[in-house]
Design an enzyme around this catalytic site. Structure first.
Site, PDB file in Angstrom:
ATOM      1  N   ILE A  37     -54.302  29.134 -47.701  1.00  0.00           N
ATOM      2  CA  ILE A  37     -54.333  29.706 -49.049  1.00  0.00           C
ATOM      3  C   ILE A  37     -52.935  29.699 -49.660  1.00  0.00           C
ATOM      4  O   ILE A  37     -52.754  29.380 -50.843  1.00  0.00           O
ATOM      5  CB  ILE A  37     -54.918  31.128 -49.031  1.00  0.00           C
ATOM      6  CG1 ILE A  37     -56.332  31.127 -48.453  1.00  0.00           C
ATOM      7  CG2 ILE A  37     -54.944  31.716 -50.443  1.00  0.00           C
ATOM      8  CD1 ILE A  37     -56.931  32.519 -48.266  1.00  0.00           C
ATOM      9  N   GLU A  61     -51.765  36.730 -39.700  1.00  0.00           N
ATOM     10  CA  GLU A  61     -52.692  36.193 -38.711  1.00  0.00           C
ATOM     11  C   GLU A  61     -54.090  36.477 -39.248  1.00  0.00           C
ATOM     12  O   GLU A  61     -54.378  37.601 -39.666  1.00  0.00           O
ATOM     13  CB  GLU A  61     -52.493  36.877 -37.366  1.00  0.00           C
ATOM     14  CG  GLU A  61     -51.145  36.621 -36.723  1.00  0.00           C
ATOM     15  CD  GLU A  61     -51.036  35.219 -36.132  1.00  0.00           C
ATOM     16  OE1 GLU A  61     -52.080  34.538 -36.023  1.00  0.00           O
ATOM     17  OE2 GLU A  61     -49.920  34.806 -35.792  1.00  0.00           O
ATOM     18  N   THR A  97     -58.283  40.820 -47.816  1.00  0.00           N
ATOM     19  CA  THR A  97     -59.589  40.224 -47.532  1.00  0.00           C
ATOM     20  C   THR A  97     -60.715  41.217 -47.767  1.00  0.00           C
ATOM     21  O   THR A  97     -60.499  42.438 -47.694  1.00  0.00           O
ATOM     22  CB  THR A  97     -59.635  39.752 -46.060  1.00  0.00           C
ATOM     23  OG1 THR A  97     -60.957  39.341 -45.712  1.00  0.00           O
ATOM     24  CG2 THR A  97     -59.227  40.871 -45.108  1.00  0.00           C
ATOM     25  N   ASP A  98     -61.913  40.703 -48.002  1.00  0.00           N
ATOM     26  CA  ASP A  98     -63.072  41.588 -48.138  1.00  0.00           C
ATOM     27  C   ASP A  98     -63.492  42.176 -46.795  1.00  0.00           C
ATOM     28  O   ASP A  98     -64.267  43.143 -46.747  1.00  0.00           O
ATOM     29  CB  ASP A  98     -64.247  40.847 -48.783  1.00  0.00           C
ATOM     30  CG  ASP A  98     -64.712  39.599 -48.032  1.00  0.00           C
ATOM     31  OD1 ASP A  98     -64.106  39.267 -46.986  1.00  0.00           O
ATOM     32  OD2 ASP A  98     -65.663  38.955 -48.497  1.00  0.00           O
ATOM     33  N   GLU A  99     -62.974  41.637 -45.703  1.00  0.00           N
ATOM     34  CA  GLU A  99     -63.378  42.127 -44.383  1.00  0.00           C
ATOM     35  C   GLU A  99     -62.939  43.570 -44.127  1.00  0.00           C
ATOM     36  O   GLU A  99     -63.484  44.233 -43.240  1.00  0.00           O
ATOM     37  CB  GLU A  99     -62.861  41.192 -43.290  1.00  0.00           C
ATOM     38  CG  GLU A  99     -63.450  39.790 -43.392  1.00  0.00           C
ATOM     39  CD  GLU A  99     -63.131  38.921 -42.196  1.00  0.00           C
ATOM     40  OE1 GLU A  99     -63.179  39.432 -41.062  1.00  0.00           O
ATOM     41  OE2 GLU A  99     -62.836  37.734 -42.394  1.00  0.00           O
ATOM     42  N   TYR A 133     -58.606  41.976 -36.528  1.00  0.00           N
ATOM     43  CA  TYR A 133     -58.058  41.340 -37.731  1.00  0.00           C
ATOM     44  C   TYR A 133     -58.248  42.207 -38.962  1.00  0.00           C
ATOM     45  O   TYR A 133     -57.287  42.519 -39.678  1.00  0.00           O
ATOM     46  CB  TYR A 133     -58.716  39.971 -37.957  1.00  0.00           C
ATOM     47  CG  TYR A 133     -58.523  39.458 -39.370  1.00  0.00           C
ATOM     48  CD1 TYR A 133     -57.247  39.247 -39.874  1.00  0.00           C
ATOM     49  CD2 TYR A 133     -59.610  39.208 -40.207  1.00  0.00           C
ATOM     50  CE1 TYR A 133     -57.054  38.798 -41.178  1.00  0.00           C
ATOM     51  CE2 TYR A 133     -59.433  38.757 -41.496  1.00  0.00           C
ATOM     52  CZ  TYR A 133     -58.146  38.558 -41.985  1.00  0.00           C
ATOM     53  OH  TYR A 133     -57.965  38.118 -43.269  1.00  0.00           O
ATOM     54  N   ALA A 172     -58.956  45.338 -39.233  1.00  0.00           N
ATOM     55  CA  ALA A 172     -58.263  46.613 -39.116  1.00  0.00           C
ATOM     56  C   ALA A 172     -56.777  46.458 -39.449  1.00  0.00           C
ATOM     57  O   ALA A 172     -56.178  47.319 -40.110  1.00  0.00           O
ATOM     58  CB  ALA A 172     -58.436  47.182 -37.717  1.00  0.00           C
ATOM     59  N   SER A 173     -56.188  45.362 -39.002  1.00  0.00           N
ATOM     60  CA  SER A 173     -54.761  45.143 -39.293  1.00  0.00           C
ATOM     61  C   SER A 173     -54.540  44.875 -40.777  1.00  0.00           C
ATOM     62  O   SER A 173     -53.536  45.315 -41.352  1.00  0.00           O
ATOM     63  CB  SER A 173     -54.217  43.985 -38.446  1.00  0.00           C
ATOM     64  OG  SER A 173     -54.762  42.736 -38.835  1.00  0.00           O
ATOM     65  N   LYS A 174     -55.468  44.172 -41.419  1.00  0.00           N
ATOM     66  CA  LYS A 174     -55.345  43.946 -42.860  1.00  0.00           C
ATOM     67  C   LYS A 174     -55.580  45.234 -43.643  1.00  0.00           C
ATOM     68  O   LYS A 174     -54.917  45.493 -44.650  1.00  0.00           O
ATOM     69  CB  LYS A 174     -56.313  42.852 -43.312  1.00  0.00           C
ATOM     70  CG  LYS A 174     -55.942  41.454 -42.875  1.00  0.00           C
ATOM     71  CD  LYS A 174     -54.591  40.998 -43.428  1.00  0.00           C
ATOM     72  CE  LYS A 174     -54.633  40.761 -44.921  1.00  0.00           C
ATOM     73  NZ  LYS A 174     -53.337  40.207 -45.421  1.00  0.00           N
ATOM     74  N   TYR A 232     -72.934  30.815 -34.571  1.00  0.00           N
ATOM     75  CA  TYR A 232     -73.041  32.081 -33.863  1.00  0.00           C
ATOM     76  C   TYR A 232     -74.398  32.740 -34.113  1.00  0.00           C
ATOM     77  O   TYR A 232     -74.885  32.768 -35.254  1.00  0.00           O
ATOM     78  CB  TYR A 232     -71.944  33.041 -34.312  1.00  0.00           C
ATOM     79  CG  TYR A 232     -70.544  32.668 -33.874  1.00  0.00           C
ATOM     80  CD1 TYR A 232     -70.318  31.757 -32.848  1.00  0.00           C
ATOM     81  CD2 TYR A 232     -69.434  33.261 -34.481  1.00  0.00           C
ATOM     82  CE1 TYR A 232     -69.035  31.437 -32.451  1.00  0.00           C
ATOM     83  CE2 TYR A 232     -68.141  32.942 -34.081  1.00  0.00           C
ATOM     84  CZ  TYR A 232     -67.947  32.034 -33.065  1.00  0.00           C
ATOM     85  OH  TYR A 232     -66.676  31.714 -32.664  1.00  0.00           O
TER      86      TYR A 232
END
Length: 345
Positions: free
Chosen positions: A12, A82, A130-132, A155, A157-159, A212
């Protein structure tokens, strides 16, 4: 405007760098050049008079101070992170150090620079997230800017933590910030460990295409060049201390997405048998969020932005790009972890 872009050799970030140069801005690309970075991503602008590169890790505070003093940017666009969920499951430490500690260091370096410059009102620190961070949706509903945070992976949680740091620096110290949270990006220069390039490259190699679980997980897909356009718009016209959700308005299940890519490949590079025959369902990853969907009303009504590329158009462009740029992706396939199953817990 002179913009300091962190992570500008990534997927990005490099799209932002290319677009910003094309729009007439000066760009300082700051990147540590970790495994997912590639300077070929910005080769088209590397010799431009408005482009500069600094190989710096955002975990190195002293180096960040030096960059701010040397280049005196008008704004920061913070994309360095990351970002691969599967890698965060196997090795969360790198995500904590880069996404949280690195963001803290960048905020402090930016704050020091901003204070020493006399608190210019035009300065902006744009944090790209991020939307996550919002967690997982059921079959209905969308994430808005008011959705409560509910991260489910190391990931995300860190964002989420980095988002909170940015808001805290705005509230406590008055640092002028804007934030954005985007849906899943795809397009040219996408590092070949993420879903869409994995599907394309496995298909071309005649390898199994892993999906998955049962493939029912849903994502909202955003073409990366649309995203870069939105990010630069928010930087220049977004309201101070406000967040904007950026979505592609292109929800697809993973299975639908993979089937669409296979159909495109059947047309553009036919094989002896349909590529969809390679689809293989594999054990789901731990904590796999069921569905993400972005409500882009705020950015649409306040800034007039809407995505311009449908997922069918974007996938066609993306598949063709990978067919045309084999030298780029082959050079990356030997990097650590690429082509391996990660994130099994």
């Amino acid at each position: 405007m002179k913009i300091l872009v962190t992570g500008g050799a990534g997927f990005i970030g490099s799209a932002v760098v290319r677009q910003a140069i094309g729009d007439g801005h000066q760009v300082v690309n700051l990147d540590a050049l970790t495994y997912a970075a590639c300077l070929d991503n910005v080769a088209s602008v590397a010799d431009h008079e408005n482009y500069a590169f600094e190989q710096v890790d955002i975990r190195d505070r002293a180096a960040l101070d030096t960059v701010f003093t040397k280049h005196a940017p008008d704004a920061v666009m913070h994309l360095a992170a990351e970002s691969h969920v599967d890698r965060s499951i196997d090795g969360p430490g790198d995500f904590i150090e880069t996404n949280i500690t690195g963001t803290f260091n960048l905020l402090e370096a930016a704050r020091k620079y901003w204070l020493e410059a006399g608190r210019p009102e035009t300065f902006r620190f744009h944090h790209i997230s991020t939307d996550e961070v919002f967690g997982s949706l059921g079959k209905t509903g969308q994430f808005t800017e008011e959705t409560s945070y509910d991260p489910r992976s190391p990931y995300s949680a860190s964002k989420a933590a980095s988002d909170h740091l940015v808001r805290a620096w705005a509230e406590t110290y008055g640092l002028p910030v804007v934030l954005t949270n985007c849906s899943n990006n795809y397009g040219p220069f996408h590092f070949p460990e993420k879903l869409i390039p994995v599907v394309i490259l496995n298909a071309l190699a005649g390898k199994e295409i892993p999906i998955y679980g049962d493939g029912s997980n849903v994502r909202d897909w955003l073409y990366v060049e649309d995203h870069a356009d939105a990010l630069l718009l928010v930087l220049q016209k977004g309201a101070l201390n406000r967040s904007y959700n950026i979505g592609g308005e292109n929800e697809r299940s993973n299975l639908e997405l993979v089937q669409t890519i296979c159909a495109i490949l059947d047309r553009l590079k036919p094989a002896a048998t349909p590529y969809a025959d390679l689809i293989t369902f594999v054990t789901d990853r731990p904590g796999h969020d069921a569905r993400y969907a972005i409500d882009p009303t705020r950015i649409a009504t306040e800034l007039g932005w809407r995505p311009s590329v449908t997922v069918e158009e974007g996938l066609e462009k993306t598949v063709q790009w990978y067919l045309d740029n084999e030298d780029w992706w082959r050079a990356l396939q030997n990097r650590d972890g690429v082509g391996q199953r990660l994130g099994t817990g």
